[in-house]
Scaffold this active site. Structure first.
Site, mmCIF file in Angstrom:
data_model
loop_
_atom_site.group_PDB
_atom_site.id
_atom_site.type_symbol
_atom_site.label_atom_id
_atom_site.label_comp_id
_atom_site.label_asym_id
_atom_site.label_seq_id
_atom_site.Cartn_x
_atom_site.Cartn_y
_atom_site.Cartn_z
ATOM 1 N N LYS A 95 13.930 -20.614 -5.276
ATOM 2 C CA LYS A 95 14.307 -19.224 -5.520
ATOM 3 C C LYS A 95 13.671 -18.718 -6.807
ATOM 4 O O LYS A 95 13.627 -19.438 -7.814
ATOM 5 C CB LYS A 95 15.835 -19.122 -5.589
ATOM 6 C CG LYS A 95 16.372 -17.703 -5.686
ATOM 7 C CD LYS A 95 17.895 -17.709 -5.641
ATOM 8 C CE LYS A 95 18.492 -16.322 -5.711
ATOM 9 N NZ LYS A 95 19.976 -16.333 -5.636
ATOM 10 N N SER B 25 21.562 -12.916 -2.743
ATOM 11 C CA SER B 25 20.268 -12.776 -3.377
ATOM 12 C C SER B 25 19.288 -13.899 -3.028
ATOM 13 O O SER B 25 18.124 -13.860 -3.419
ATOM 14 C CB SER B 25 20.444 -12.716 -4.904
ATOM 15 O OG SER B 25 21.013 -13.919 -5.404
ATOM 16 N N SER C 54 25.686 -15.106 -2.697
ATOM 17 C CA SER C 54 24.227 -15.138 -2.594
ATOM 18 C C SER C 54 23.655 -16.354 -1.890
ATOM 19 O O SER C 54 22.465 -16.373 -1.569
ATOM 20 C CB SER C 54 23.603 -15.008 -3.985
ATOM 21 O OG SER C 54 23.840 -13.725 -4.512
#
Length: 472
Positions: free
Chosen positions: A80, A155, A179
Site C-alpha cells: 500500500k 483506503s 480500510s
C-alpha cells in the site's frame, strides 16, 4: 501455467516449495497480468519490475542452494502506498509527496521483504488514507474489477483490486475506519483488521494511537493468515506490540464451528442503515453458520457512543498528523482532511474526556458481550460498490448520510471496540457486485476471527468467483 495468478498464495507457495514453480516464473505471470488489467483498474500505481526481477532472481538462487528465504519466498506482493519502501516511491496519495522516495523500509515492509516476498510495486490509496474510496490527485481513481464504473473501496482499494485481478499473490493494507474491510467486501477478497499491537507499527508519530491498524489482505482467509504470520510479532520499538509470535497464525484453520455460539446482526442492532441486498446476505449466514455446527443468535453488541468516540479521536489524531501541512500548504491537502484538522483543533478538554469515557464503557460492554458469544457476524460494509465518480455515497437504502463517514459506520464502530475483525466474501448482488461480512472476535482473538471466516468461506465459495476482466 494458465490461471497461475488466480491460485491462492498458499497454493503458489506450495508449488514453489516443491520446486514446480520458480520465483521468476511467478513474477513473469504477475507482470503480465498487471499489463493486461491495470490500465483499466489502476490498482498498482508505482511498478518496480526491475527491483522485483532482481529479488526474484535472488530467491531462485537461494532455492537452488537449498534455502527458502522465508514463509513468503517468491510470492509477489503489493505494498500500500501509505507504507514506506526503501528506494521505491511512496506518495501517500498526496501531491506534496508525489516524488518522495524513502531511505528505509518501515517495519511492516521490512518484515515482508525479509520473509522472501517479491515487492512488485505500490498500490493506490486515497490521499493520506482518508476515506474509503480510492482516488487521489496523483494517480486518479482505482476502479472495481467486477464493474469498472464502481468504487473498489478504500483506503486499501488498490491492494484489494490488485488481488482480485491476480496482479499479486498478497497485498498489505491498513485500517482505521474500515480500510481493510470495506475494499475487501467491494472486491471479493479477504481483509483482516488485527487487534491493536498485533502488527507493530514503526516509525509512528503517536505510538499509543490504537484506532489504526496495519494488516493483511489475500484472495483467501488462509492467504491473509499467511501474510499475518509474517507481519505480526513483538518489536521493542512499538510500545503497543503484543508478545505473541506471528507463527501462531500458521496453525490449521478450522472447517467446523461445532459448539460455538455466534451472534449475528445485519444492521448492528439497528445502529446503522444497510443496503437491503447487503442485509439479506448477512441474514443468509445464519444458515451457513448453522450448517457449520454453530448456535446462531440474532443479537448485537451495544455500540452506543462509538461514532462520537471515533470522530473525536480521529480528528485529534489528524491535528497531530496533518495540522502543520494544512497550515503550510492548505491548497495541497483535500478538503476532508482540512475539515478534520479544524474539528480536532476545536475540541475541548471535556469533549475529549467524554469520548474516553464512552470508549471505556463500550470496551466493558464488549467484554461482557463476548463472555456470552464466541463471535459477532456483521456486514463488512453497509453499501454496495458505488459510482466511482462520486467521492462517497450520499445515501444508503434511500436514507441520506450525514457526512462522508456515514456510510462506513458498520466498520467504524467495530474499530472503536479494538476487537479484531475479518472481512470475507459471502455473496453477490443482483448486479453482480461483491458482498462481504465481517467476523468480529473478542479482544486479541485474531485467530478466532480468521478461523470462523475460513469456515464460512468453505461453505459460500463466493471468493472463488473472479471478475470478467480476468476470465474473459
Amino acid at each position: 501455467m494458465t490461471g497461475l495468478c488466480d491460485l491462492s498464495a498458499t497454493e503458489q507457495a506450495a508449488l514453489i516449495r516443491d520446486g514446480k514453480l520458480s520465483a521468476r516464473e511467478l513474477l513473469a505471470e504477475s507482470l503480465a497480468r498487471i499489463e493486461a488489467t491495470n490500465t483499466d483498474v489502476n490498482a498498482v500505481v508505482t511498478l518496480d519490475a526491475e527491483g522485483a526481477e532482481r529479488a526474484a532472481a535472488a530467491a531462485d538462487e537461494a532455492f537452488a542452494a537449498g534455502r527458502l528465504l522465508g514463509p513468503l519466498h517468491g510470492l509477489t506482493l503489493g505494498v500500500k502506498d501509505l507504507h514506506a519502501t526503501a528506494g521505491l516511491r511512496t506518495t501517500y496519495g498526496s501531491p506534496v509527496l508525489a516524488n518522495n522516495v524513502p531511505d528505509a523500509d518501515e517495519l511492516l515492509v521490512e518484515r515482508e521483504r525479509a520473509a522472501g516476498a517479491i515487492i512488485v510495486g505500490k498500490t493506490n490509496t486515497p490521499e493520506f488514507g482518508a476515506g474509503s474510496h480510492t482516488f487521489n490527485r496523483v494517480f486518479g481513481v482505482t476502479r472495481n474489477p467486477y464493474a469498472l464504473d464502481r468504487s473498489a473501496g478504500g483506503s486499501s482499494g488498490g491492494s484489494a483490486a490488485a488481488l482480485t485481478c491476480g496482479m499479486v499473490s498478497l497485498a498489505d493494507g491498513s485500517d482505521m475506519g474500515g480500510s481493510l474491510r470495506n475494499p475487501a467486501s467491494f472486491c471479493n477478497v479477504v481483509g483482516h483488521r488485527p487487534s491493536p499491537g498485533r502488527v507493530p507499527t514503526w516509525p509512528v508519530q503517536d505510538p499509543w494511537f490504537t484506532l489504526a491498524s496495519q494488516g493483511p489482505m489475500g484472495r483467501t482467509v488462509a492467504d491473509a493468515a499467511l501474510l499475518l504470520s509474517v507481519q505480526a510479532g513483538p518489536d521493542p520499538r512499538a510500545v503497543m506490540s503484543l508478545a505473541d509470535p506471528g507463527s501462531i497464525f500458521t496453525a490449521p484453520l478450522p472447517t467446523r464451528l461445532d459448539g460455538m455460539r455466534i451472534a449475528l446482526s445485519p444492521d448492528l442492532g439497528g445502529a446503522v442503515v444497510v443496503d437491503p441486498e447487503v442485509g439479506a446476505a448477512v441474514e443468509a449466514q445464519e444458515a451457513t453458520l448453522t450448517k457449520l455446527g454453530a448456535n446462531v443468535v440474532h443479537d448485537c453488541l451495544d455500540f452506543t457512543g462509538a461514532r462520537e468516540v471515533f470522530t473525536t479521536l480521529r480528528t485529534l489524531n489528524y491535528v497531530l498528523m496533518f495540522g502543520e501541512l494544512v497550515d503550510r500548504a492548505p491548497d495541497m491537502v483535500k478538503q476532508t482532511i482540512r475539515t478534520n484538522v479544524e474539528q480536532g483543533r476545536a475540541l475541548t478538554g471535556p469533549e475529549v474526556a467524554h469520548a474516553s469515557a464512552l470508549r471505556g464503557a463500550l470496551y466493558n460492554r464488549a467484554l461482557a458481550f463476548f463472555g456470552e458469544y464466541d463471535a459477532l457476524v456483521l456486514p463488512a460494509c453497509q453499501a454496495l460498490p458505488f459510482d466511482a465518480d462520486l467521492e462517497y455515497p450520499t445515501s444508503v437504502a434511500g436514507v441520506e448520510m450525514p457526512d462522508y463517514l456515514g456510510w462506513m459506520q458498520a466498520a467504524i464502530q467495530v474499530s472503536v471496540t479494538e476487537c479484531p475483525a475479518t472481512a470475507v466474501p459471502v455473496a453477490f448482488s443482483e448486479e453482480g457486485l461483491p458482498i462481504g461480512v465481517q467476523v468480529v472476535a473478542p479482544h486479541r482473538q485474531d485467530f478466532r476471527a480468521l478461523g470462523i471466516a475460513h469456515a464460512i468461506e468453505q461453505v459460500t465459495h463466493a471468493g472463488d468467483r473472479r471478475p470478467g476482466l480476468v476470465t474473459s
